[in-house]
Design a protein around this motif. Structure first.
Motif, short mmCIF file in Angstrom:
data_model
loop_
_atom_site.label_atom_id
_atom_site.label_comp_id
_atom_site.label_asym_id
_atom_site.label_seq_id
_atom_site.Cartn_x
_atom_site.Cartn_y
_atom_site.Cartn_z
N GLU A 1 -2.24 7.76 -2.79
CA GLU A 1 -2.57 7.94 -1.53
C GLU A 1 -2.13 7.23 -0.24
O GLU A 1 -1.37 6.86 0.29
N ASN B 1 1.47 7.97 -0.12
CA ASN B 1 1.09 9.17 0.46
C ASN B 1 1.45 8.76 2.17
O ASN B 1 1.93 8.38 2.86
N ASP C 1 5.22 6.72 2.49
CA ASP C 1 5.93 7.66 2.80
C ASP C 1 5.98 8.47 4.11
O ASP C 1 6.45 8.88 5.12
N CYS C 2 4.21 8.47 4.25
CA CYS C 2 4.32 9.05 6.15
C CYS C 2 4.89 7.80 6.65
O CYS C 2 5.25 8.37 7.76
#
Length: 202
Positions: free
Chosen positions: A75, A78, A81-82
């Motif tokens: 997470e 992620n 990355d987001c």
């Protein structure tokens, strides 16, 4: 004891809330009891089964913790990355905004030039064309030349009339002089006749 105190106490006892500390303490107690037990086999076999069950629970909790840690790491990746994607999108949006501003500036310049062109075209369209203007100018030159010729003719006629008037005045003066002389002669003749008649009567 209210709910908040209960939760705080359980967290202090249970660590991160998975019950590992409590299970490990219970396992340690059971192991000590099992190791020093002199009870028959069925009873310590029960204690052994409990220890194995507790170990299985600890393994399960550890597996859950590893899974939760891996999930958290995934997470987090992620999220990173987001975050990078959002940052990239922000930079792209800023570039698009700058590009749009430039396009808007160019569009305003084009619109301004188009308005000026339309106004200039309207002014030009309101003016007569070159051929018509040249034709009218040539006609005006011809009219001016004709007027100048007419003026010269009138001046010549006026000069002739002036000369004729002077000649006529001279003739009138001469005629008046002749008339004056004729009147004088007539008066002289009349006086002579009167004197002759007077002499005859006497």
């Amino acid at each position: 004891m209210n709910d908040e105190d209960v939760i705080r106490r359980r967290l202090l006892i249970d660590g991160d809330g998975t019950g590992d500390d409590r299970r490990l303490n219970a396992l340690l107690k059971m192991f000590v009891k099992w190791a020093g037990s002199e009870e028959p086999e069925p009873e310590w076999r029960t204690v052994q089964d409990r220890m194995l069950a507790t170990l299985a629970q600890c393994d399960t909790a550890q597996a859950k913790a590893r899974l939760a840690s891996a999930t958290s790491a995934e997470e987090l990746k992620n999220y990173e990355d987001c975050s990078q994607k959002i940052q990239h999108d922000i930079l792209s949006a800023q570039k698009n905004i700058e590009k749009t501003k430039e396009e808007l500036k160019k569009a305003r310049t084009i619109r301004k030039n188009r308005i000026e062109y339309d106004l200039l075209a309207k002014v030009i369209s309101d003016q007569p064309d070159r051929q018509k203007t040249c034709s009218e100018l040539e006609q005006l030159k011809q009219d001016l030349s004709a007027l100048q010729t007419t003026r010269e003719d009138l001046e010549k006629k006026l000069d002739l009339r002036r000369k004729q008037f002077r000649v006529m005045l001279g003739s009138i003066n001469q005629l008046e002089a002749l008339l004056d002389e004729s009147d004088a002669e007539i008066m002289d003749v009349s006086l002579d006749d009167v004197e002759t008649e007077s002499s005859s009567t006497s």
